[in-house]
Design a protein around this motif. Sequence first.
Motif, PDB file in Angstrom:
ATOM      1  N   TRP A 155      -1.397   4.125  11.052  1.00  0.00           N
ATOM      2  CA  TRP A 155      -1.153   2.772  10.540  1.00  0.00           C
ATOM      3  C   TRP A 155       0.030   2.746   9.576  1.00  0.00           C
ATOM      4  CZ3 TRP A 155      -1.906   0.115   5.683  1.00  0.00           C
ATOM      5  CH2 TRP A 155      -1.810  -1.289   5.782  1.00  0.00           C
ATOM      6  N   MET A 156       0.236   3.843   8.867  1.00  0.00           N
ATOM      7  CA  MET A 156       1.332   3.920   7.903  1.00  0.00           C
ATOM      8  C   MET A 156       2.668   4.208   8.582  1.00  0.00           C
ATOM      9  SD  MET A 156      -0.265   3.482   4.966  1.00  0.00           S
ATOM     10  CE  MET A 156       0.839   4.099   3.690  1.00  0.00           C
ATOM     11  N   ASP A 157       2.615   4.643   9.815  1.00  0.00           N
ATOM     12  CA  ASP A 157       3.827   5.068  10.520  1.00  0.00           C
ATOM     13  C   ASP A 157       4.462   3.880  11.229  1.00  0.00           C
ATOM     14  OD1 ASP A 157       5.816   6.672  11.529  1.00  0.00           O
ATOM     15  OD2 ASP A 157       4.625   7.323  13.259  1.00  0.00           O
ATOM     16  N   ARG A 158       4.995   2.970  10.423  1.00  0.00           N
ATOM     17  CA  ARG A 158       5.594   1.750  10.964  1.00  0.00           C
ATOM     18  C   ARG A 158       7.069   1.696  10.585  1.00  0.00           C
ATOM     19  NH1 ARG A 158       1.654  -0.753  14.288  1.00  0.00           N
ATOM     20  NH2 ARG A 158      -0.352  -0.082  13.460  1.00  0.00           N
ATOM     21  N   THR A 161      -6.193  13.405   1.877  1.00  0.00           N
ATOM     22  CA  THR A 161      -5.374  13.527   0.670  1.00  0.00           C
ATOM     23  C   THR A 161      -4.381  12.367   0.660  1.00  0.00           C
ATOM     24  OG1 THR A 161      -3.694  14.838   1.795  1.00  0.00           O
ATOM     25  CG2 THR A 161      -5.534  16.049   0.791  1.00  0.00           C
ATOM     26  N   LEU A 162      -3.654  12.211  -0.416  1.00  0.00           N
ATOM     27  CA  LEU A 162      -2.636  11.155  -0.471  1.00  0.00           C
ATOM     28  C   LEU A 162      -1.555  11.399   0.586  1.00  0.00           C
ATOM     29  CD1 LEU A 162      -2.208  10.650  -4.331  1.00  0.00           C
ATOM     30  CD2 LEU A 162      -3.524   9.250  -2.718  1.00  0.00           C
ATOM     31  N   GLU A 163      -1.225  12.662   0.805  1.00  0.00           N
ATOM     32  CA  GLU A 163      -0.217  12.988   1.819  1.00  0.00           C
ATOM     33  C   GLU A 163      -0.724  12.635   3.212  1.00  0.00           C
ATOM     34  OE1 GLU A 163       0.694  14.681  -1.867  1.00  0.00           O
ATOM     35  OE2 GLU A 163      -1.145  14.980  -0.707  1.00  0.00           O
ATOM     36  N   GLU A 164      -2.003  12.879   3.468  1.00  0.00           N
ATOM     37  CA  GLU A 164      -2.573  12.544   4.773  1.00  0.00           C
ATOM     38  C   GLU A 164      -2.653  11.032   4.973  1.00  0.00           C
ATOM     39  OE1 GLU A 164      -5.440  16.396   5.712  1.00  0.00           O
ATOM     40  OE2 GLU A 164      -6.183  14.827   4.370  1.00  0.00           O
ATOM     41  N   VAL A 165      -2.901  10.300   3.890  1.00  0.00           N
ATOM     42  CA  VAL A 165      -2.884   8.834   3.988  1.00  0.00           C
ATOM     43  C   VAL A 165      -1.532   8.365   4.505  1.00  0.00           C
ATOM     44  CG1 VAL A 165      -2.888   6.683   2.646  1.00  0.00           C
ATOM     45  CG2 VAL A 165      -4.649   8.413   2.226  1.00  0.00           C
ATOM     46  N   LEU A 166      -0.465   8.944   3.963  1.00  0.00           N
ATOM     47  CA  LEU A 166       0.882   8.515   4.328  1.00  0.00           C
ATOM     48  C   LEU A 166       1.250   8.870   5.772  1.00  0.00           C
ATOM     49  CD1 LEU A 166       2.818   9.385   1.041  1.00  0.00           C
ATOM     50  CD2 LEU A 166       2.374   7.103   1.956  1.00  0.00           C
ATOM     51  N   PHE A 225       0.825  -1.212   0.000  1.00  0.00           N
ATOM     52  CA  PHE A 225       0.000   0.000   0.000  1.00  0.00           C
ATOM     53  C   PHE A 225       0.855   1.257   0.000  1.00  0.00           C
ATOM     54  CE2 PHE A 225      -3.118   2.956   2.048  1.00  0.00           C
ATOM     55  CZ  PHE A 225      -4.132   2.827   1.111  1.00  0.00           C
ATOM     56  N   ARG A 226       1.917   1.259   0.770  1.00  0.00           N
ATOM     57  CA  ARG A 226       2.793   2.428   0.809  1.00  0.00           C
ATOM     58  C   ARG A 226       3.389   2.705  -0.575  1.00  0.00           C
ATOM     59  NH1 ARG A 226       6.092   1.190   4.869  1.00  0.00           N
ATOM     60  NH2 ARG A 226       5.233   2.586   6.450  1.00  0.00           N
ATOM     61  N   GLN A 227       3.825   1.651  -1.240  1.00  0.00           N
ATOM     62  CA  GLN A 227       4.390   1.818  -2.582  1.00  0.00           C
ATOM     63  C   GLN A 227       3.350   2.388  -3.547  1.00  0.00           C
ATOM     64  OE1 GLN A 227       6.908  -1.520  -4.159  1.00  0.00           O
ATOM     65  NE2 GLN A 227       6.325  -2.516  -2.245  1.00  0.00           N
ATOM     66  N   ILE A 228       2.121   1.890  -3.455  1.00  0.00           N
ATOM     67  CA  ILE A 228       1.055   2.332  -4.359  1.00  0.00           C
ATOM     68  C   ILE A 228       0.730   3.802  -4.141  1.00  0.00           C
ATOM     69  CG2 ILE A 228      -1.398   2.019  -4.940  1.00  0.00           C
ATOM     70  CD1 ILE A 228      -0.942  -1.002  -4.114  1.00  0.00           C
ATOM     71  N   VAL A 229       0.614   4.209  -2.871  1.00  0.00           N
ATOM     72  CA  VAL A 229       0.294   5.605  -2.572  1.00  0.00           C
ATOM     73  C   VAL A 229       1.415   6.527  -3.043  1.00  0.00           C
ATOM     74  CG1 VAL A 229      -0.211   7.279  -0.743  1.00  0.00           C
ATOM     75  CG2 VAL A 229      -1.193   4.971  -0.637  1.00  0.00           C
ATOM     76  N   GLU A 230       2.663   6.144  -2.803  1.00  0.00           N
ATOM     77  CA  GLU A 230       3.789   6.962  -3.254  1.00  0.00           C
ATOM     78  C   GLU A 230       3.792   7.083  -4.783  1.00  0.00           C
ATOM     79  OE1 GLU A 230       5.645   8.808  -1.619  1.00  0.00           O
ATOM     80  OE2 GLU A 230       6.180   7.972   0.350  1.00  0.00           O
TER      81      GLU A 230
END
Length: 309
Positions: free
Chosen positions: A282-285, A273-278, A141-146
């Motif tokens: 949960w993304m902060d791992r 936003t995409l930035e807020e998703v990141l 998911f992180r790769q896709i969002v980036e």
Amino acid sequence: MLEKSSAELREEEPVRKNVKEPFCSRYSCGSLLGSGGFGSVFSGQRLSDGLQVAVKQISRDSVQQWARLSGEAAPVPMEIVLLQRLSEVGGHGGVVRLLDWFQVEGRGFLLVLERPPQSQDLFDFITERGALPERLALRFFRQIVEALRFVHANGVVHRDVKDENIVVDTRTLDVKIIDFGSGAALKETPYSEFEGTRVYSPPEWVESQSYLAVPLTVWSLGVLLFDMVCGDIPFERDQEIVEAMPLFTKRVSKECQSLIRWCLSYRPEDRPTLEEVLTHPWMDREPEDEEEDRGDLQGGPNSLPGQSL
């Protein structure tokens, strides 16, 4: 309309402006990898160095959007223009790269795209393995969002983000977004046409046939993340999309559920936003451990104690 066989493709000589050599002098075309409303995709190889490629054949009558490309007299499919734009700015590891394209007299277009030698689309990946461990889902998911941040930053919106349009390199666990056939130039005003996948479309499209680029993309990401951690998409019918209340069928951490529900907010303005998703918790791992991810795959989904991190 029936597509030509790979043998017939090899026999024909596509013509491309400003290129002396025809397709068959530069590439070989192999077996059919997949087909649909977009056309057909074949395995292929670049003759000069043996590079594995994908060859996407698009018939003219299946093209929904045409655009002008610098140096070309006639319009070409929008997909070529969008992919060319992304390549010209250097490309991105998470976005499929257009290597070449040809126009086939009387038939349509051939797009030559990069293809990892050992790759599988995310739909098949999930179908074979079931719901993914959250650690692996996060890696993807992180790769896709980036990658989508890069796409938007360069004036392109994909408009069909889904598991079938994500390819996983099974050796490295890197992913790429493919198939920009439903894509468009990014704009801040609403879109009134949609050629993506209905079950990934947001409530505003179902109800009023209008949407904005970023809220559409983020809604699709919410559907995709649910699909990864639960093994299937959350909504099948229009009424379920409009209700925007995903029912979790697997054990999923509260943080992951929170992100999915945020992305699947009914009102577009309530979605991140995409930035807020990141920046969501949960993304902060910590960075993923590739060896552990490989162990997860070998052991299968049932080898792990639940779906939480």
